[in-house]
Structure formats: C-alpha cells, structure tokens
Design a protein around this motif. Structure first.
Motif, PDB file in Angstrom:
ATOM      1  N   CYS A 143       0.854  -1.189   0.000  1.00  0.00           N
ATOM      2  CA  CYS A 143       0.000   0.000   0.000  1.00  0.00           C
ATOM      3  C   CYS A 143       0.890   1.240   0.000  1.00  0.00           C
ATOM      4  O   CYS A 143       1.805   1.353   0.824  1.00  0.00           O
ATOM      5  CB  CYS A 143      -0.889   0.009   1.241  1.00  0.00           C
ATOM      6  N   CYS A 146       0.144   3.192   3.735  1.00  0.00           N
ATOM      7  CA  CYS A 146       0.546   2.662   5.037  1.00  0.00           C
ATOM      8  C   CYS A 146       1.712   1.686   4.916  1.00  0.00           C
ATOM      9  O   CYS A 146       2.299   1.277   5.915  1.00  0.00           O
ATOM     10  CB  CYS A 146      -0.636   1.977   5.738  1.00  0.00           C
ATOM     11  N   CYS A 155      -5.945  -3.101   3.459  1.00  0.00           N
ATOM     12  CA  CYS A 155      -6.095  -1.980   4.381  1.00  0.00           C
ATOM     13  C   CYS A 155      -7.186  -1.049   3.873  1.00  0.00           C
ATOM     14  O   CYS A 155      -7.690  -1.219   2.762  1.00  0.00           O
ATOM     15  CB  CYS A 155      -4.774  -1.236   4.545  1.00  0.00           C
ATOM     16  N   CYS A 157      -6.842   2.201   3.472  1.00  0.00           N
ATOM     17  CA  CYS A 157      -6.262   3.479   3.047  1.00  0.00           C
ATOM     18  C   CYS A 157      -6.949   3.969   1.776  1.00  0.00           C
ATOM     19  O   CYS A 157      -7.314   3.190   0.899  1.00  0.00           O
ATOM     20  CB  CYS A 157      -4.780   3.338   2.770  1.00  0.00           C
TER      21      CYS A 157
END
Ligand SMILES: [Zn+2]
Ligand SMILES: [Zn+2]
Length: 184
Positions: A143, A146, A155, A157
C-alpha cells in the motif's frame, strides 16, 4: 585443480570435423574472475552451481558450442520487495575461433588448445536474468499510504484528499444533461 569450464580441444581440432559432448556442474563464479555487475537487484550467487550441457563441434578455423546453461538466481519482487528465487535456463550457441577477425566481437577465443566455457556461461546467464521479477504473477504489492503488504492484509487506506479540491466537494452542480433521467 583444473576448472571443468576449461575444455581441451586440441585433438578435436586435429580430427575435424568431429564433435563431443560436455556436461558438468560448477560454481557460477567462485574464483571471482568476472567484474561485479553493478546496482542490479537480480543476481546469481558466485558459489551457485551452474549446469552446463553443450555439444562442441569443430569447423575449419574454430568450433561451436551449442546447448544449454542453467543457473539459479535470486532477486527482489518489484511490487512488494519480497525475496524471489528463480532459475535461468538459456540456450547457447557460440563460436570459438583461433583468431578473431577485426569486425568479430561475438566469438570467444581458443587459447592454448582449450576453450573456456566460463565466460560463455556467465554472459548467457547474466543476459537472461529478469530485471524486475515478481514474487508471483498476481502480487498485489505494498500500500503506498501505510506500507502494508496487500498480499497479506487489505487496508482501508484511500488517497488523501487534495485540499485544492476540497471546497468543490461541498458544492452541488446542477447537471442539465441528467435532469429527467434516472441513474441506472
Ligand atoms: Zn511481490
Ligand atoms: Zn494502506
């Protein structure tokens, strides 16, 4: 101790045309006789075993080594940076000559009645190494926000909002095109 890469060919040259097969396993570059390659992530450990299997055939003025060279390589996944192991298996077909013509930059030299298969194997394997390998074809990578490994965890994000556009988010636009139509 003589290197298995050094193949005596004096007799073959005398008895031309003739041929024989050479097959052995030997370290890729244990004597460290080749120049380091530079800042490339994918490489072969010097002590890794290379498998060489070639047929050496004489022709007038030289000989040809034709066959395969195999070696294990190690690298880093271009998406997630995990270590990646692979194996190169390369077809080779190279000429060895007594004397190189001026415009001949491809041939290897026959020296003192020997051909040296080490540079041939080395060149063939290095040319075949993947520059940007993947740990698996569908690697999801990391990612960008993160740094999490998306192969392990999904995640939540999202791309951070760009403040230049933030005010627009609060605005409603009347869209004349869509009036009267229903959203599918
Ligand atoms: Zn990966
Ligand atoms: Zn994330």
């Amino acid at each position: 101790m003589s290197s298995p890469y050094l193949v005596p060919v004096a007799r073959l040259l005398r008895d031309a045309p003739s041929s024989f097969e050479v097959e052995f396993d030997a370290p890729f570059d244990e004597p460290h006789e080749f120049a380091p390659r530079g800042p490339v992530e994918t490489d072969v450990f010097p002590e890794s075993l290379v498998h060489v299997k070639v047929r050496v055939e004489s022709f007038s003025g030289g000989m040809r080594a034709r066959g395969r060279v195999e070696a294990p390589w190690h690298g880093v996944c271009r998406r997630c940076s995990a270590p990646v192991l692979g194996r190169s298996d390369v077809a080779v077909n190279e000429r060895f000559v007594d004397e190189r013509a001026v415009d001949d930059e491809e041939s290897y030299l026959i020296e003192h009645g020997f051909i040296d298969l080490a540079p041939l194997a080395h060149d063939a394997i290095l040319l075949d190494l993947p520059l940007a390998p993947l740990c698996r074809p569908d690697c999801q990578g990391l990612c960008p926000y993160c740094g999490g490994d998306l192969n392990d965890v999904a995640c939540d994000c999202q791309a951070p909002l760009d403040s230049r556009w933030a005010t627009l988010d609060g605005l409603q636009f009347a869209d004349p095109e869509s009036s009267g139509s229903t959203d599918a």
